[in-house]
Design a protein around this motif. Structure first.
Motif, PDB file in Angstrom:
ATOM      1  N   LEU A 163      18.185   4.459  20.454  1.00 57.01           N
ATOM      2  CA  LEU A 163      17.338   3.832  21.471  1.00 57.01           C
ATOM      3  C   LEU A 163      17.310   4.664  22.753  1.00 57.01           C
ATOM      4  O   LEU A 163      16.243   4.867  23.357  1.00 57.01           O
ATOM      5  CB  LEU A 163      17.845   2.421  21.770  1.00 57.01           C
ATOM      6  CG  LEU A 163      17.708   1.399  20.634  1.00 57.01           C
ATOM      7  CD1 LEU A 163      18.391   0.089  21.012  1.00 57.01           C
ATOM      8  CD2 LEU A 163      16.234   1.153  20.303  1.00 57.01           C
ATOM      9  N   ARG A 166      15.190   7.700  22.551  1.00 58.65           N
ATOM     10  CA  ARG A 166      13.766   7.379  22.568  1.00 58.65           C
ATOM     11  C   ARG A 166      13.330   6.765  23.890  1.00 58.65           C
ATOM     12  O   ARG A 166      12.234   6.222  24.012  1.00 58.65           O
ATOM     13  CB  ARG A 166      13.429   6.445  21.400  1.00 58.65           C
ATOM     14  CG  ARG A 166      13.749   7.060  20.049  1.00 58.65           C
ATOM     15  CD  ARG A 166      13.143   6.295  18.906  1.00 58.65           C
ATOM     16  NE  ARG A 166      13.448   6.918  17.625  1.00 58.65           N
ATOM     17  CZ  ARG A 166      12.868   6.637  16.462  1.00 58.65           C
ATOM     18  NH1 ARG A 166      11.899   5.719  16.446  1.00 58.65           N
ATOM     19  NH2 ARG A 166      13.208   7.240  15.359  1.00 58.65           N
ATOM     20  N   ARG A 168      14.545   4.173  25.502  1.00 58.61           N
ATOM     21  CA  ARG A 168      14.678   2.725  25.625  1.00 58.61           C
ATOM     22  C   ARG A 168      16.074   2.402  26.162  1.00 58.61           C
ATOM     23  O   ARG A 168      17.047   2.442  25.428  1.00 58.61           O
ATOM     24  CB  ARG A 168      14.436   2.035  24.281  1.00 58.61           C
ATOM     25  CG  ARG A 168      13.003   2.192  23.778  1.00 58.61           C
ATOM     26  CD  ARG A 168      12.771   1.420  22.487  1.00 58.61           C
ATOM     27  NE  ARG A 168      11.396   1.533  22.043  1.00 58.61           N
ATOM     28  CZ  ARG A 168      10.394   0.723  22.386  1.00 58.61           C
ATOM     29  NH1 ARG A 168      10.657  -0.300  23.211  1.00 58.61           N
ATOM     30  NH2 ARG A 168       9.169   0.892  21.944  1.00 58.61           N
ATOM     31  N   CYS A 169      16.138   2.149  27.449  1.00 63.14           N
ATOM     32  CA  CYS A 169      17.438   1.930  28.095  1.00 63.14           C
ATOM     33  C   CYS A 169      17.522   0.584  28.818  1.00 63.14           C
ATOM     34  O   CYS A 169      18.525   0.288  29.465  1.00 63.14           O
ATOM     35  CB  CYS A 169      17.734   3.054  29.087  1.00 63.14           C
ATOM     36  SG  CYS A 169      16.455   3.305  30.331  1.00 63.14           S
ATOM     37  N   LEU A 171      17.892  -2.776  27.811  1.00 64.72           N
ATOM     38  CA  LEU A 171      18.207  -3.588  26.641  1.00 64.72           C
ATOM     39  C   LEU A 171      18.642  -4.999  27.017  1.00 64.72           C
ATOM     40  O   LEU A 171      19.399  -5.189  27.961  1.00 64.72           O
ATOM     41  CB  LEU A 171      19.338  -2.936  25.827  1.00 64.72           C
ATOM     42  CG  LEU A 171      18.961  -1.830  24.838  1.00 64.72           C
ATOM     43  CD1 LEU A 171      18.252  -0.670  25.528  1.00 64.72           C
ATOM     44  CD2 LEU A 171      20.205  -1.346  24.109  1.00 64.72           C
ATOM     45  N   ASP A 232      12.707  -3.422  27.538  1.00 63.35           N
ATOM     46  CA  ASP A 232      11.932  -2.682  26.548  1.00 63.35           C
ATOM     47  C   ASP A 232      12.488  -2.841  25.131  1.00 63.35           C
ATOM     48  O   ASP A 232      11.859  -2.449  24.164  1.00 63.35           O
ATOM     49  CB  ASP A 232      11.833  -1.191  26.902  1.00 63.35           C
ATOM     50  CG  ASP A 232      13.185  -0.505  27.029  1.00 63.35           C
ATOM     51  OD1 ASP A 232      14.098  -0.837  26.253  1.00 63.35           O
ATOM     52  OD2 ASP A 232      13.324   0.370  27.908  1.00 63.35           O
ATOM     53  N   THR A 233      13.677  -3.440  25.006  1.00 69.96           N
ATOM     54  CA  THR A 233      14.290  -3.640  23.690  1.00 69.96           C
ATOM     55  C   THR A 233      15.152  -4.902  23.696  1.00 69.96           C
ATOM     56  O   THR A 233      15.857  -5.163  24.671  1.00 69.96           O
ATOM     57  CB  THR A 233      15.179  -2.443  23.293  1.00 69.96           C
ATOM     58  OG1 THR A 233      14.409  -1.244  23.362  1.00 69.96           O
ATOM     59  CG2 THR A 233      15.720  -2.612  21.875  1.00 69.96           C
ATOM     60  N   THR A 256       5.508  -6.267  19.534  1.00 70.25           N
ATOM     61  CA  THR A 256       6.611  -5.379  19.193  1.00 70.25           C
ATOM     62  C   THR A 256       6.132  -4.379  18.138  1.00 70.25           C
ATOM     63  O   THR A 256       5.415  -4.757  17.208  1.00 70.25           O
ATOM     64  CB  THR A 256       7.828  -6.190  18.659  1.00 70.25           C
ATOM     65  OG1 THR A 256       8.914  -5.318  18.433  1.00 70.25           O
ATOM     66  CG2 THR A 256       7.517  -6.931  17.376  1.00 70.25           C
ATOM     67  N   ILE A 260       7.787  -4.515  23.587  1.00 68.90           N
ATOM     68  CA  ILE A 260       9.241  -4.685  23.487  1.00 68.90           C
ATOM     69  C   ILE A 260       9.656  -4.541  22.025  1.00 68.90           C
ATOM     70  O   ILE A 260       9.133  -5.238  21.155  1.00 68.90           O
ATOM     71  CB  ILE A 260       9.689  -6.070  24.015  1.00 68.90           C
ATOM     72  CG1 ILE A 260       9.340  -6.229  25.495  1.00 68.90           C
ATOM     73  CG2 ILE A 260      11.190  -6.276  23.806  1.00 68.90           C
ATOM     74  CD1 ILE A 260       9.690  -7.595  26.074  1.00 68.90           C
TER      75      ILE A 260
END
Length: 319
Positions: A163, A166, A168-169, A171, A232-233, A256, A260
């Protein structure tokens, strides 16, 4: 109707009547005829279960599987049952360790299997008089106890690293199980690996407070209303919770993985655009029954198998 009644009517001893029903060739023909005539007249039917238990020819193996309503536990129970039948054993489903303990005592079983074994007292007591196999146990090593270990830490460390690579931090975590573990003092395996990996990279999970975990999809949805665009995740305890999170996002017009990304666990109920940490229940069941078979045969265990779940996308491809 009992065998004693049959023997009485035929004018023979109970042991003689038992020999007739077992087709013992040592019984004289005219006695066999008398016994079989009594059987027919009294409409006697032998209790095959009692006979099997007395002769120890029925190998009952109690299974303690919690939360059967979840896809993972239900599928694992099914595979365990099939694997036991393959090796000539009879599975008996129990709903908790206490239930398993009572069944083991009632039938004097020689072995048991516990999924997510966390009850040290129960497992320790069982191991004194039979062989025990656990799945995903974090208890200390005990004699006569085997375990199929699940390395969640490696799996979730890999997930978090993917993650971060990519971008995506931001969470969030949704896990009712995590909240329950904190309340009951059960060991935590999945989420600490996420916290540690994020911390090493200088990030943290989002929420009301540092390292907050939302106890339900609805709780997360309410928080998201007050903090739009901050996530974002979302990493969920299992696929079912992930599906409910996707529902919360859809009700807010979010998709999704475009808006997200949602990540579940077990890969048994995946929706479009969702990732999951796959748990191969067929493999784990086969390993557990193999360990139990070896223990019952008197073999010593050199080491217990460790299973590392794989991260897969919506098509089932390993990431």
């Amino acid at each position: 109707m009992t065998l004693g009644k049959v023997a009485e009517k035929a004018g023979v001893a109970v042991d003689t009547a038992r020999k007739v029903l077992r087709k013992d060739p040592s019984v004289r023909p005219y006695i066999r005829e008398r016994v079989m005539l009594a059987v027919q007249e009294l409409d006697y039917h032998p209790n095959l279960l009692a006979r099997a238990l007395r002769d120890k020819s029925l190998k009952i193996i109690p299974l303690s599987v919690i939360e059967l309503g979840q896809f993972y536990f239900g599928e694992l129970a099914s595979h365990l049952s099939h694997e036991l039948v393959k090796v000539g054993m009879e599975p008996a489903l129990c709903f908790n360790p206490d239930h398993l303990m009572k069944m083991s005592q009632s039938f004097s079983t020689s072995g048991s299997i516990l999924v997510s074994g966390t009850n040290f007292e129960c497992i320790h007591e069982l191991s004194k008089r039979q062989k025990v196999v656990t799945i995903d146990s974090t208890l200390p090593v005990m004699p006569s106890v085997g375990n199929v270990s699940i390395d969640f830490q490696s799996a979730y460390r890999h997930l978090t690293e993917v993650l971060l690579k990519r971008g995506r931090c931001r969470l969030a975590i949704v896990s009712g199980h995590y909240v329950r573990c904190l309340r009951l003092g059960w060991p935590l395996q999945k989420m600490p690996a996420i916290f540690d990996t994020l911390g090493d990279a200088g990030f943290n999970t989002v929420g009301k407070q540092s390292r907050h975990v939302f106890g339900s999809p609805e709780e997360f949805g309410s928080w998201l209303d007050a903090h739009p665009g901050t996530v974002d995740t979302v990493i969920c305890e299992n696929d079912l919770e992930a599906a409910r999170v996707i529902g919360e996002l859809a009700s807010r017009g979010l998709k999704t993985p475009q808006d997200i990304l949602v990540v579940g666990c077990d890969a048994n109920c995946m929706l479009k655009g969702m990732w999951s940490v796959k748990l191969d229940t067929r493999y784990m069941a086969k390993e557990a029954v193999t360990i139990l078979t070896h223990l019952l045969e008197g073999r010593s265990l050199t080491e217990n198998p460790t299973y590392i779940p794989e991260l897969v996308d919506e098509s089932g491809q390993v990431i």
